[in-house]
Design a protein around this motif. Structure first.
Motif, PDB file in Angstrom:
ATOM      1  N   GLU A 169       0.843  -1.202   0.000  1.00  0.00           N
ATOM      2  CA  GLU A 169       0.000   0.000   0.000  1.00  0.00           C
ATOM      3  C   GLU A 169       0.872   1.244   0.000  1.00  0.00           C
ATOM      4  O   GLU A 169       1.875   1.293   0.702  1.00  0.00           O
TER       5      GLU A 169
ATOM      6  N   ARG B 228      -2.949  -1.224  -3.041  1.00  0.00           N
ATOM      7  CA  ARG B 228      -3.810  -0.132  -2.588  1.00  0.00           C
ATOM      8  C   ARG B 228      -3.087   1.193  -2.759  1.00  0.00           C
ATOM      9  O   ARG B 228      -1.901   1.296  -2.418  1.00  0.00           O
TER      10      ARG B 228
ATOM     11  N   ARG C 203      -3.529   5.352  -1.818  1.00  0.00           N
ATOM     12  CA  ARG C 203      -4.247   6.411  -1.103  1.00  0.00           C
ATOM     13  C   ARG C 203      -3.557   7.738  -1.392  1.00  0.00           C
ATOM     14  O   ARG C 203      -2.401   7.754  -1.832  1.00  0.00           O
TER      15      ARG C 203
ATOM     16  N   LYS D  77      -7.464   0.109  -7.679  1.00  0.00           N
ATOM     17  CA  LYS D  77      -6.573   0.122  -6.506  1.00  0.00           C
ATOM     18  C   LYS D  77      -6.776   1.363  -5.629  1.00  0.00           C
ATOM     19  O   LYS D  77      -6.269   1.438  -4.515  1.00  0.00           O
TER      20      LYS D  77
ATOM     21  N   CYS E  43      -8.223   3.582  -3.047  1.00  0.00           N
ATOM     22  CA  CYS E  43      -9.072   3.317  -1.891  1.00  0.00           C
ATOM     23  C   CYS E  43     -10.106   4.423  -1.723  1.00  0.00           C
ATOM     24  O   CYS E  43      -9.805   5.598  -1.928  1.00  0.00           O
TER      25      CYS E  43
ATOM     26  N   GLU F  27     -15.097  -7.268   4.983  1.00  0.00           N
ATOM     27  CA  GLU F  27     -14.210  -6.199   4.545  1.00  0.00           C
ATOM     28  C   GLU F  27     -12.833  -6.769   4.227  1.00  0.00           C
ATOM     29  O   GLU F  27     -12.355  -7.678   4.918  1.00  0.00           O
ATOM     30  N   GLU F  28     -12.195  -6.207   3.212  1.00  0.00           N
ATOM     31  CA  GLU F  28     -10.820  -6.579   2.893  1.00  0.00           C
ATOM     32  C   GLU F  28      -9.884  -5.824   3.844  1.00  0.00           C
ATOM     33  O   GLU F  28      -9.923  -4.598   3.904  1.00  0.00           O
TER      34      GLU F  28
ATOM     35  N   THR G  25      -9.176  -1.368   6.704  1.00  0.00           N
ATOM     36  CA  THR G  25     -10.049  -1.582   5.547  1.00  0.00           C
ATOM     37  C   THR G  25      -9.588  -0.636   4.444  1.00  0.00           C
ATOM     38  O   THR G  25      -8.790   0.272   4.680  1.00  0.00           O
ATOM     39  N   ARG G  26     -10.138  -0.831   3.242  1.00  0.00           N
ATOM     40  CA  ARG G  26      -9.843   0.122   2.176  1.00  0.00           C
ATOM     41  C   ARG G  26     -10.236   1.532   2.598  1.00  0.00           C
ATOM     42  O   ARG G  26      -9.580   2.508   2.251  1.00  0.00           O
ATOM     43  N   SER G  27     -11.304   1.639   3.386  1.00  0.00           N
ATOM     44  CA  SER G  27     -11.784   2.946   3.825  1.00  0.00           C
ATOM     45  C   SER G  27     -10.962   3.503   4.987  1.00  0.00           C
ATOM     46  O   SER G  27     -11.275   4.556   5.520  1.00  0.00           O
ATOM     47  N   ASN G  28      -9.927   2.770   5.398  1.00  0.00           N
ATOM     48  CA  ASN G  28      -8.965   3.216   6.419  1.00  0.00           C
ATOM     49  C   ASN G  28      -9.443   3.025   7.855  1.00  0.00           C
ATOM     50  O   ASN G  28      -8.865   3.582   8.779  1.00  0.00           O
TER      51      ASN G  28
ATOM     52  N   LEU H 207      -3.749  -9.313   2.306  1.00  0.00           N
ATOM     53  CA  LEU H 207      -5.116  -8.792   2.250  1.00  0.00           C
ATOM     54  C   LEU H 207      -6.053  -9.957   2.539  1.00  0.00           C
ATOM     55  O   LEU H 207      -6.029 -10.951   1.804  1.00  0.00           O
TER      56      LEU H 207
END
Ligand code: SAH
Ligand code: SF4
Ligand code: F3S
Length: 444
Positions: A193, A227, A229, A251, A253, A379-380, A398-401, A417
């Motif tokens: 990431e 990922r 960001r 990829k 997020c 959730e991943e 999570t992808r959403s942090n 992951l």
């Protein structure tokens, strides 16, 4: 002679964390080894922050203790880097004469040269505005899973409360090629990431006739990186093109950090932010129309000079209306050389602490409400570390942090992951259970 050791203490934002990793890389190239204890190391480096007055005061208390140590151990080297260093310059040498080197953030990649001058017997203060050299050193990264990647340095805004432009200098974008090269190196080294960094990252490329959306497309296919960001975004530059690009790239997020600072238009104007709260709301609505589940986080300042109770309540209203996933909050702190610091309508400490408590309550409520949406979902999670409070649990994001804890073996899952079913939701973290993993499924 035994190996020399160093210790770095980092204050402030992600930019400073990234700079510290680069300076650690330089020091290790010079033959220094990391020391756990800052009161044992042969070289101590404070990478400082001056965003608020208390951040600055902390540095002086640390420096005082190191100055005492230097009286018994004259070989000790004391380095002050970062934003207090930039802001104070030579004054800092006068205030704490035991300091050997004062260096602004634009000199991070030149640490080796500056230390050579110190070795030659000089006391050095280097804070002249300069072009930041492309980083040819190898940073010593704190993690081997997630990494910071600088994308744009500096800030060209002039928010009336903020000291950043005067300590970080004018915007300077790194070239897409240099950025991609760094990310490829990270991909090859096993990083999963990356977070692209800039004070106003969405202003990327204005000096190179490109933009952030184009950069995201250009770097998106780097092998190994799963990922991507970026932070921090300024509402003024957050375009529909950027939003559409984020929605399209797998990829990328779905988490956006877009500070609003205040919910009242008069206050926003006096802060010189360049948008209204209606415009801010429109941007968030647009993000959610493309990515309904996107996490939105922000920064806010309470008790800006002259802010009335009614104006402050509009900030609370904005938080309730948007339902943020998290908001970093702070009471206004007057900073030297900024316009708002000279204004007469400064608010009392009592008003500041009252409003800070009330905004923090609103943020916690909003974050708790947002957390509920994860319950029962799979959730991943990118597994990064052990849960310090529960050694049988690991933690990841999570992808959403959102931080997630679940029972599992760190050795086994670190850097992977994995799908986790969310069973418990708190305001700022989640707990869940690991689902049958993709690798297990392949075997079974
Ligand atoms: N460039 C980003 C913010 C970088 S500074 C942006 O404009 O959105 C990080 C945060 O510190 C700001 O978002 C702001 O909320 C806070 N901050 C900056 N100056 C401050 C001051 N004088 N007092 C209190 N908080 C401040
Ligand atoms: Fe400071 Fe404003 Fe620049 Fe952000 S945009 S760093 S708040 S001057
Ligand atoms: Fe602080 Fe400098 Fe970052 S003032 S918040 S370390 S840019």
């Amino acid at each position: 002679m035994s190996q020399q050791t160093y210790h770095i203490t980092t204050f402030g934002c992600q930019m400073n964390k990234a700079d510290s990793e680069r300076m650690a890389g330089v020091l290790e190239t010079l033959g220094y080894a990391a020391a756990e204890d800052e009161f044992v190391a042969d070289l101590v480096l404070y990478n400082t922050c001056t965003i608020r007055d208390n951040a600055e005061q902390k540095v002086y208390s640390y420096l005082g203790r190191q100055a005492k140590r230097k009286h018994d151990n004259p070989a000790l080297k004391i380095v002050v880097a970062g934003c207090v260093a930039q802001q104070q310059g030579e004054q800092l040498l006068r205030r704490v004469p035991e300091v050997d080197l004062v260096m602004g953030p634009q000199y991070v990649n030149r640490l080796a040269d500056l230390l050579a001058q110190v070795e030659a017997g000089n006391q050095v203060a280097m804070t002249e505005p300069t072009h930041i050299l492309e980083d040819i050193t190898k940073p010593r990264r704190d993690s081997d899973i997630t990494a910071w990647v600088n994308v744009i340095y500096g800030c060209n805004e002039r928010c009336t409360y903020c000291i950043v432009p005067s300590v970080r200098g004018l915007e300077q974008s790194r070239t897409p090629e240099a950025i991609r090269q760094e990310i490829e190196t990270l991909g090859r080294a096993g990083f999963k990431e990356i977070t692209l960094l800039g004070q106003n990252i969405d202003a990327y490329g204005r000096d190179l006739k490109t933009n952030l959306a184009a950069l995201l497309r250009y770097i998106h296919d780097v092998d190994g990186i799963e990922r991507i960001r970026f932070a921090t975004s300024h509402p003024r530059y957050f375009t529909e093109e950027l939003i559409a690009t984020c929605a399209e790239l797998p990829k990328l997020c779905e988490h956006f950090h877009i500070p609003f600072q205040a919910g009242n238009n008069e206050v926003l104007k006096r802060m010189r932010r360049g948008y209204t709260h209606e415009r801010y709301r429109d941007i968030i609505a647009l993000v959610r129309s493309y990515m309904p589940d996107a996490s939105i986080t922000a920064d806010a300042i309470v008790a800006f000079p002259g802010e009335t109770e009614a104006q402050f309540e509009e900030t609370l209203q904005l938080i309730r209306d948007i339902e943020f996933d998290a908001v970093n909050t702070a009471a206004y702190s007057p900073r030297p050389g900024t316009p708002a610091a000279t204004w007469e309508e400064q608010l009392s400490e009592a008003v500041k602490s009252d409003r800070l408590q009330r905004i923090n309550r609103a943020v916690a409520q909003s974050a708790a409400a947002r957390s509920q949406r994860y319950l029962g979902r799979i959730e991943e999670v990118l597994v990064e570390a052990a849960n310090p409070k529960r050694p049988d649990q690991v933690s990841g994001r999570t992808r959403s942090n959102r931080m997630v804890f679940f029972e599992g073996d760190l050795q086994r899952w670190r850097g992977q992951l994995v799908p986790v079913e969310i069973r418990e939701a708190r305001a700022f973290s989640l707990s869940g259970q690991l689902m049958a993993s993709p690798t297990l499924q392949a075997v079974g």
